[in-house]
Design a protein around this motif. Structure first.
Motif, mmCIF file in Angstrom:
data_model
loop_
_atom_site.group_PDB
_atom_site.id
_atom_site.type_symbol
_atom_site.label_atom_id
_atom_site.label_comp_id
_atom_site.label_asym_id
_atom_site.label_seq_id
_atom_site.Cartn_x
_atom_site.Cartn_y
_atom_site.Cartn_z
ATOM 1 N N TRP A 41 0.780 -1.218 -0.013
ATOM 2 C CA TRP A 41 0.096 0.013 -0.039
ATOM 3 C C TRP A 41 1.031 1.158 0.116
ATOM 4 N N VAL A 42 1.966 1.147 0.799
ATOM 5 C CA VAL A 42 2.912 2.405 0.895
ATOM 6 C C VAL A 42 3.438 2.558 -0.365
ATOM 7 N N ARG A 44 2.098 1.622 -3.404
ATOM 8 C CA ARG A 44 1.114 1.979 -4.342
ATOM 9 C C ARG A 44 1.056 0.832 -5.272
ATOM 10 N N ALA A 109 -5.454 -1.958 4.580
ATOM 11 C CA ALA A 109 -4.301 -1.753 3.183
ATOM 12 C C ALA A 109 -4.428 -3.193 2.781
#
Length: 227
Positions: A41-42, A44, A109
């Motif tokens: 998630w960080v 992307r 996430a």
């Protein structure tokens, strides 16, 4: 030299499975996958969405609730820091509370980076974060339609007649009829068989259109009212 190490690995796995209950192993596995999803998630990135496939998001009904839980957890952490006078106890609770916040964020996430997937061949993969993953081959899909329903609050619910509900925010928006039963595994390891599948999609019309187009070559009429 590889044979002894391979045997040792198999032996260690067998010992671990014998000593650690299935539910505990699955919970640890879900937790590791959720933390891995937080990293995706960080960055992307999304988990296993092939080129040409449609990623179907489903986090809409739960996003506000997740961030609300994170906010409450942070407030609780600050409050405990002001109330508890013992440094050791305060440090232990601080670590526990902060890890709880990370896990809530990781759960959300995992749902973001692991969407449902409609394959270019008409197959369907229905997921809920790292907790649930069901693959439905294209040949077993008889039809799909927009169908908003409100089952009970459980994430996974299987009715006696084989209808599987995978609800988000206590709602489903897509119903998929199957030509034959499809086996699935619940988050804690129990197995079941589904004859009809209902799940939530933030954009149910796009999901149904993709499934219908892949199966028949013709997308459904977008002006048709959902059932």
């Amino acid at each position: 030299m590889n044979r002894p190490s391979a045997r040792a690995a198999v032996w260690a796995k067998g010992v671990a499975e014998a000593l650690v209950p299935l539910v505990a192993r699955r919970l640890v596995r879900h937790e590791v996958r959720a933390l891995h999803s937080l990293g995706l998630w960080v960055l992307r990135r999304r988990h296993q969405v092939p080129e040409g496939a449609l990623a179907v998001a489903y986090t809409g009904p739960q996003t506000a609730m997740m961030y609300g839980m994170i906010f409450v957890s942070v407030i609780e952490t600050v409050a405990l820091a002001l109330v508890i006078p013992w440094p050791v106890v305060h440090a232990i609770l601080l670590v526990i509370d902060l890890y709880g916040v990370v896990l809530i964020l990781a759960l959300h996430a995992s749902c973001v980076v692991r969407p449902h997937v409609v394959g270019s061949d008409g197959s369907l993969r229905v997921r809920y974060g790292a907790l649930f993953d069901l693959r439905v081959p294209a040949a077993t899909i008889a039809g799909a339609r927009v169908d908003r329903r409100y089952p009970d609050g459980r994430l996974v619910r299987l009715s006696p007649d084989g209808v599987l509900d995978l609800a988000v925010g206590s709602q489903t928006t897509v119903t998929v009829e199957l030509t034959e039963p499809v086996p699935f595994v619940r988050p804690l390891g129990r197995r079941g068989v589904a004859r009809t599948l209902r799940f939530h999609a933030d954009d149910p019309r796009a999901a149904v259109a993709a499934l219908t187009r892949a199966r028949t070559g013709v997308a459904p009429d977008p002006s048709a009212a959902p059932q």
